[in-house]
Motif scaffolding. Sequence first.
Motif, PDB file in Angstrom:
ATOM      1  N   ARG A 210       0.829  -1.212   0.000  1.00 39.01           N
ATOM      2  CA  ARG A 210       0.000   0.000   0.000  1.00 39.01           C
ATOM      3  C   ARG A 210       0.860   1.256   0.000  1.00 39.01           C
ATOM      4  O   ARG A 210       0.520   2.258  -0.622  1.00 39.01           O
ATOM      5  CB  ARG A 210      -0.945  -0.014   1.209  1.00 39.01           C
ATOM      6  N   ARG A 211       2.002   1.197   0.693  1.00 33.89           N
ATOM      7  CA  ARG A 211       2.878   2.371   0.657  1.00 33.89           C
ATOM      8  C   ARG A 211       3.471   2.567  -0.736  1.00 33.89           C
ATOM      9  O   ARG A 211       3.655   3.695  -1.203  1.00 33.89           O
ATOM     10  CB  ARG A 211       4.006   2.268   1.691  1.00 33.89           C
ATOM     11  N   ALA A 212       3.783   1.470  -1.422  1.00 36.32           N
ATOM     12  CA  ALA A 212       4.287   1.588  -2.790  1.00 36.32           C
ATOM     13  C   ALA A 212       3.273   2.311  -3.673  1.00 36.32           C
ATOM     14  O   ALA A 212       3.635   3.144  -4.513  1.00 36.32           O
ATOM     15  CB  ALA A 212       4.595   0.204  -3.359  1.00 36.32           C
ATOM     16  N   VAL A 213       1.987   2.018  -3.469  1.00 39.19           N
ATOM     17  CA  VAL A 213       0.929   2.694  -4.225  1.00 39.19           C
ATOM     18  C   VAL A 213       0.870   4.175  -3.859  1.00 39.19           C
ATOM     19  O   VAL A 213       0.853   5.059  -4.724  1.00 39.19           O
ATOM     20  CB  VAL A 213      -0.434   2.021  -3.970  1.00 39.19           C
ATOM     21  N   THR A 214       0.851   4.458  -2.567  1.00 41.25           N
ATOM     22  CA  THR A 214       0.749   5.837  -2.095  1.00 41.25           C
ATOM     23  C   THR A 214       1.914   6.699  -2.578  1.00 41.25           C
ATOM     24  O   THR A 214       1.740   7.883  -2.899  1.00 41.25           O
ATOM     25  CB  THR A 214       0.709   5.857  -0.555  1.00 41.25           C
ATOM     26  N   GLU A 215       3.096   6.108  -2.650  1.00 43.91           N
ATOM     27  CA  GLU A 215       4.298   6.857  -3.040  1.00 43.91           C
ATOM     28  C   GLU A 215       4.487   6.915  -4.556  1.00 43.91           C
ATOM     29  O   GLU A 215       5.515   7.382  -5.037  1.00 43.91           O
ATOM     30  CB  GLU A 215       5.532   6.210  -2.410  1.00 43.91           C
ATOM     31  N   ASN A 216       3.493   6.418  -5.316  1.00 43.57           N
ATOM     32  CA  ASN A 216       3.588   6.429  -6.784  1.00 43.57           C
ATOM     33  C   ASN A 216       4.817   5.667  -7.291  1.00 43.57           C
ATOM     34  O   ASN A 216       5.478   6.093  -8.256  1.00 43.57           O
ATOM     35  CB  ASN A 216       3.615   7.856  -7.335  1.00 43.57           C
ATOM     36  N   ALA A 217       5.128   4.562  -6.670  1.00 43.09           N
ATOM     37  CA  ALA A 217       6.259   3.750  -7.131  1.00 43.09           C
ATOM     38  C   ALA A 217       5.982   3.224  -8.533  1.00 43.09           C
ATOM     39  O   ALA A 217       4.862   2.799  -8.840  1.00 43.09           O
ATOM     40  CB  ALA A 217       6.493   2.580  -6.173  1.00 43.09           C
TER      41      ALA A 217
ATOM     42  N   ALA B 210       4.514   3.556 -13.740  1.00 38.80           N
ATOM     43  CA  ALA B 210       4.301   2.115 -13.645  1.00 38.80           C
ATOM     44  C   ALA B 210       3.781   1.561 -14.962  1.00 38.80           C
ATOM     45  O   ALA B 210       4.183   0.472 -15.402  1.00 38.80           O
ATOM     46  CB  ALA B 210       3.326   1.802 -12.512  1.00 38.80           C
ATOM     47  N   ASP B 211       2.900   2.296 -15.615  1.00 41.77           N
ATOM     48  CA  ASP B 211       2.330   1.814 -16.868  1.00 41.77           C
ATOM     49  C   ASP B 211       3.360   1.768 -17.991  1.00 41.77           C
ATOM     50  O   ASP B 211       3.387   0.822 -18.784  1.00 41.77           O
ATOM     51  CB  ASP B 211       1.145   2.704 -17.294  1.00 41.77           C
ATOM     52  N   THR B 212       4.227   2.787 -18.073  1.00 38.23           N
ATOM     53  CA  THR B 212       5.197   2.783 -19.178  1.00 38.23           C
ATOM     54  C   THR B 212       6.291   1.746 -18.946  1.00 38.23           C
ATOM     55  O   THR B 212       6.778   1.127 -19.890  1.00 38.23           O
ATOM     56  CB  THR B 212       5.821   4.174 -19.378  1.00 38.23           C
ATOM     57  N   VAL B 213       6.677   1.531 -17.682  1.00 35.29           N
ATOM     58  CA  VAL B 213       7.646   0.472 -17.393  1.00 35.29           C
ATOM     59  C   VAL B 213       7.042  -0.886 -17.734  1.00 35.29           C
ATOM     60  O   VAL B 213       7.684  -1.738 -18.359  1.00 35.29           O
ATOM     61  CB  VAL B 213       8.084   0.525 -15.915  1.00 35.29           C
ATOM     62  N   THR B 214       5.785  -1.099 -17.335  1.00 36.07           N
ATOM     63  CA  THR B 214       5.110  -2.360 -17.646  1.00 36.07           C
ATOM     64  C   THR B 214       4.981  -2.553 -19.152  1.00 36.07           C
ATOM     65  O   THR B 214       5.204  -3.657 -19.677  1.00 36.07           O
ATOM     66  CB  THR B 214       3.718  -2.394 -16.999  1.00 36.07           C
ATOM     67  N   ALA B 215       4.632  -1.491 -19.867  1.00 36.50           N
ATOM     68  CA  ALA B 215       4.491  -1.590 -21.317  1.00 36.50           C
ATOM     69  C   ALA B 215       5.819  -1.964 -21.973  1.00 36.50           C
ATOM     70  O   ALA B 215       5.848  -2.743 -22.938  1.00 36.50           O
ATOM     71  CB  ALA B 215       3.972  -0.270 -21.884  1.00 36.50           C
ATOM     72  N   ALA B 216       6.926  -1.424 -21.459  1.00 37.28           N
ATOM     73  CA  ALA B 216       8.234  -1.768 -22.011  1.00 37.28           C
ATOM     74  C   ALA B 216       8.538  -3.256 -21.802  1.00 37.28           C
ATOM     75  O   ALA B 216       9.003  -3.945 -22.713  1.00 37.28           O
ATOM     76  CB  ALA B 216       9.319  -0.909 -21.364  1.00 37.28           C
ATOM     77  N   LEU B 217       8.242  -3.752 -20.597  1.00 37.72           N
ATOM     78  CA  LEU B 217       8.507  -5.159 -20.301  1.00 37.72           C
ATOM     79  C   LEU B 217       7.596  -6.082 -21.092  1.00 37.72           C
ATOM     80  O   LEU B 217       8.014  -7.157 -21.532  1.00 37.72           O
ATOM     81  CB  LEU B 217       8.338  -5.411 -18.795  1.00 37.72           C
ATOM     82  N   ASP B 218       6.352  -5.662 -21.278  1.00 40.71           N
ATOM     83  CA  ASP B 218       5.400  -6.476 -22.035  1.00 40.71           C
ATOM     84  C   ASP B 218       5.594  -6.372 -23.544  1.00 40.71           C
ATOM     85  O   ASP B 218       5.055  -7.186 -24.299  1.00 40.71           O
ATOM     86  CB  ASP B 218       3.960  -6.062 -21.703  1.00 40.71           C
ATOM     87  N   GLY B 219       6.337  -5.352 -23.965  1.00 45.72           N
ATOM     88  CA  GLY B 219       6.478  -5.090 -25.394  1.00 45.72           C
ATOM     89  C   GLY B 219       7.597  -5.831 -26.082  1.00 45.72           C
ATOM     90  O   GLY B 219       7.986  -5.472 -27.198  1.00 45.72           O
ATOM     91  N   GLY B 220       8.144  -6.841 -25.420  1.00 43.39           N
ATOM     92  CA  GLY B 220       9.188  -7.642 -26.058  1.00 43.39           C
ATOM     93  C   GLY B 220      10.601  -7.229 -25.710  1.00 43.39           C
ATOM     94  O   GLY B 220      11.554  -7.691 -26.357  1.00 43.39           O
TER      95      GLY B 220
END
Length: 436
Positions: free
Chosen positions: A114-121, A364-374
């Motif tokens: 929950r702290r990771a969420v609050t801190e925008n990790a 978080a979304d752009t890091v995830t997209a990079a990892l999911d993008g091959g």
Amino acid sequence: MTGRRRIRSTVLPRSLVRPARAGALAAGALAACAALVAGCGVVPGVTGGSGDDTITVMTWAPENTGATNRPGMPAFAEAYGRWVNARGGINGRPLRVLTCNERDDAVAAARCARRAVTENAVAVVGSYSQHGDAFLPTLEAAGIPYIGGYGLTHDEFTSPLSYPVNGGQPALLAGLGRTLADACGPVALVRPDTIAGDQLPPLLDSGLAAGGHDPAGDLRAAEAATSYGGDAERALEHAATGTGEKGCVVPALGDRTGTFMDSFRRARARHPEVRTATVLGSVDQTVLDVSGGASGPYEGAYVTGWYPEAGDARWDPMKEVIRAEAFGDNRIDPADAGVQTTWIAYTVLRQAVESLGDDDEVTADTVTAALDGGLKVTTGDLTPTLRWKFQDTLASIGLPRLVNANVTLQQVRNGRLTAAADGFTDMTSTLKEAAL
């Protein structure tokens, strides 16, 4: 903890995970700050918040508990943050490393998430927890990727936002079983009576079966016991029942493996001679040294690991970080598999961020997209090239995120962990036959 694990039968599509992020962030921001901050830290001298380009991440692990402790993982993460920032950050962006004491407790693990969420990790990186059910739903709801978890739980190999860098306990136990099938008579597995421990017997048995060996005896033991005399007696009795090859005792109790071996050493004189074997994480060079070295109970033991032995030159870049930013910090052992995993996990984060370019926002979304993008991540040959697909080759047995099933085989010789085979052994085909 003796309950049975909940097995996820499906993997959520990415389209169902991301939209919840905004709501989760809003809800997390309203949480009581004092409750969230307890047990957590941050790299000194690095500020961050709205309006700057700071990259915030978190690393957690249990510390100061009565069971397994991994203080070196958050300590190394903080050192890595200092090292990166002293060199201009990642693509010119400062790295803010938060740490959290997971306490080997489901409530504390959920609090860290929950702290990771609050801190925008933008990611949780290189962390250790056996409470995946407690923290992964929070990360999934917020769209935060979990990069390079230690590989303790089934959930780490099923969550669509988990990006494991090693084969976890599945690969280690399967690899050890395959080795022992050719070297042992009866095999006794001594493991924690916990949800995570429940997953170990079928993994070891998959390797034994691949070599035509009978299943191991499954001996449950208390996770935080101060003595294992009765457990050692039971293990020795099981391993000594054969009439051919020497039996083998396999303790897989994390930090309590040393406690078990103290009891085992006292009990073994009353039984026929047996061999010992275990996995990296339950034993390392420090444990071997304090247990007597060449005269200790581990001499001759087989040990499976995920990575090259600690003296390999491929670890030199990690050791340079430790020398530069954590010299004298005795929490950080470069031979510890948790510290090694944290180094590789931050290597993944760095390459994911660098792949975004200078103008892209790091979220978080752009890091995830990079990892999911091959994205193909190279780790200096500490692992094979890492690349995560939506479902990989082990999806058929419920491990769709396991992309690196390689293990190394080491043996204790003259009190030192040394390579017992060249290179890596891929356990993918063996794991496909596991009865998980």
